[in-house]
Design a protein around this motif. Structure first.
Motif, PDB file in Angstrom:
ATOM      1  N   ASP A 191       0.800  -1.223   0.000  1.00  0.00           N
ATOM      2  CA  ASP A 191       0.000   0.000   0.000  1.00  0.00           C
ATOM      3  C   ASP A 191       0.839   1.282   0.000  1.00  0.00           C
ATOM      4  OD1 ASP A 191       1.036  -0.300   2.528  1.00  0.00           O
ATOM      5  OD2 ASP A 191      -0.830   0.222   3.582  1.00  0.00           O
ATOM      6  N   MET A 192       2.107   1.184  -0.317  1.00  0.00           N
ATOM      7  CA  MET A 192       2.991   2.343  -0.234  1.00  0.00           C
ATOM      8  C   MET A 192       2.735   3.379  -1.334  1.00  0.00           C
ATOM      9  SD  MET A 192       6.745   0.924   0.884  1.00  0.00           S
ATOM     10  CE  MET A 192       7.206   0.964   2.621  1.00  0.00           C
ATOM     11  N   LYS A 193       3.039   4.636  -1.001  1.00  0.00           N
ATOM     12  CA  LYS A 193       3.041   5.738  -1.960  1.00  0.00           C
ATOM     13  C   LYS A 193       4.501   6.084  -2.247  1.00  0.00           C
ATOM     14  CE  LYS A 193      -1.187   7.538   0.162  1.00  0.00           C
ATOM     15  NZ  LYS A 193      -1.791   8.678   0.909  1.00  0.00           N
ATOM     16  N   VAL A 240       3.477  -2.334  -5.455  1.00  0.00           N
ATOM     17  CA  VAL A 240       2.570  -1.636  -4.524  1.00  0.00           C
ATOM     18  C   VAL A 240       1.161  -1.581  -5.131  1.00  0.00           C
ATOM     19  CG1 VAL A 240       4.372  -0.319  -3.369  1.00  0.00           C
ATOM     20  CG2 VAL A 240       3.346   0.607  -5.448  1.00  0.00           C
ATOM     21  N   GLY A 297      -1.151   0.723  -3.532  1.00  0.00           N
ATOM     22  CA  GLY A 297      -0.657   2.091  -3.443  1.00  0.00           C
ATOM     23  C   GLY A 297      -0.506   2.686  -4.825  1.00  0.00           C
ATOM     24  N   TYR A 298       0.456   3.587  -4.979  1.00  0.00           N
ATOM     25  CA  TYR A 298       0.710   4.169  -6.297  1.00  0.00           C
ATOM     26  C   TYR A 298       2.122   4.740  -6.351  1.00  0.00           C
ATOM     27  CZ  TYR A 298      -0.334   8.651  -4.001  1.00  0.00           C
ATOM     28  OH  TYR A 298      -0.341   9.723  -3.152  1.00  0.00           O
ATOM     29  N   ASP A 329       5.803   7.381   1.271  1.00  0.00           N
ATOM     30  CA  ASP A 329       6.444   6.327   2.066  1.00  0.00           C
ATOM     31  C   ASP A 329       7.865   6.057   1.583  1.00  0.00           C
ATOM     32  OD1 ASP A 329       4.076   5.376   3.703  1.00  0.00           O
ATOM     33  OD2 ASP A 329       3.284   5.124   1.666  1.00  0.00           O
TER      34      ASP A 329
END
Length: 281
Positions: A48-50, A69, A72-73, A118
């Motif tokens: 789920d990291m950005k 991810v 995330g994106y 992140d």
């Protein structure tokens, strides 16, 4: 996904990049992916990291990071628009939707707020900016508390056989990058020192090393063909001959010929050592 505002920068960038975004250079960059250029970062990634990818070029690493991810994106930024066209097309063709690209300067990531990402990543970027410590400070600023700043830079190159014209090419690479343009060619052995100057405590910096090695017939053919073209691009001629006066145009074509011959040598071997840092904010 967050909304990215249009770039406010309309003047010249702070890049001191020796090459242009010509087809041969972009071909080199398009070869890069997470496996061969950012494997040191993989253990730190979570679904789920950005992520902000600074100096993303044609986006192959950026798009690959997005696969790590899925919840995330990733945003890839580059100081020039030209490589971003290819990056967007590649993302669309590979149906990777959690990635986007924008124009931004490594020394002025002002479109992004403090504590936004992140992970902030840069591959072979710090050597091409006039103030790498400032770039790391900006990367640190936009990273979340507890977040990661990851950077990888070439540290040294070695090859066989020791062809004089390739030795001349490497000397030229250093002179153009450092003396003419004010960059920092091959800084991988001391990027952890830059990180400390940017505000990271030494205990929060993890140093590793990685390599590229071109020695199979296929690898040699590809690597030599890239440099046979790159050494005589209009930008290379402009920097080495017209602006720097370091050599003649004939010298550059002799270097190109040497690269072509090296690619045919069954004993040919070329390796680049990279320094890598993971910094915790």
């Amino acid at each position: 996904m967050t909304t990215v505002l249009p770039s406010s920068r309309t003047g010249t960038s702070s890049s001191v990049y020796a090459s242009s975004h010509d087809p041969a250079t972009l071909r080199t960059h398009k070869w890069r992916n997470v496996a061969n250029s950012a494997a040191y970062l993989v253990p730190y990634l979570k679904p789920d990291m950005k992520i902000l990818d600074v100096g993303c070029g044609p986006g192959t690493i950026t798009i690959d990071l997005a696969r790590y991810v899925p919840e995330g994106y990733v945003i890839g930024v580059e100081y020039a628009n030209k490589p971003l066209t290819a990056a967007r097309e590649l993302a669309e063709s590979e149906k990777v939707t959690n990635v986007q690209f924008a124009i931004a300067d490594a020394l002025d990531l002002n479109k992004y707020a403090d504590d936004s990402f992140d992970v902030v990543h840069a591959h072979q970027v710090l050597q091409h900016v006039p103030d790498p410590v400032k770039a790391l400070k900006e990367m640190r600023r936009v990273a979340k508390p507890g977040g990661i700043i990851a950077a990888r830079e070439s540290a040294a190159m070695t090859w066989y056989p020791k062809v004089p014209e390739i030795e001349q090419w490497y000397t030229l690479h250093i002179k153009v990058g450092k003396e003419l343009l004010g960059g920092s060619p091959d800084p991988g052995s001391y990027i952890h020192v830059w990180a400390q100057e940017a505000g990271f405590a030494r205990k929060d910096i993890t140093c590793t090393a990685g390599t590229w090695c071109f020695n199979t017939p296929e690898d040699r053919k590809w690597w030599s063909s890239v440099w046979t073209q790159r050494v005589v691009t209009p930008r290379s001629i402009e920097n080495a001959v017209d602006r720097g006066g370091y050599c003649t145009k004939e010298d550059l074509f002799n270097m190109a010929n040497a690269w072509e011959n090296w690619g045919r040598d069954e004993n040919g071997w070329f390796t680049i050592l990279h320094g890598e840092i993971i910094c915790r904010k």
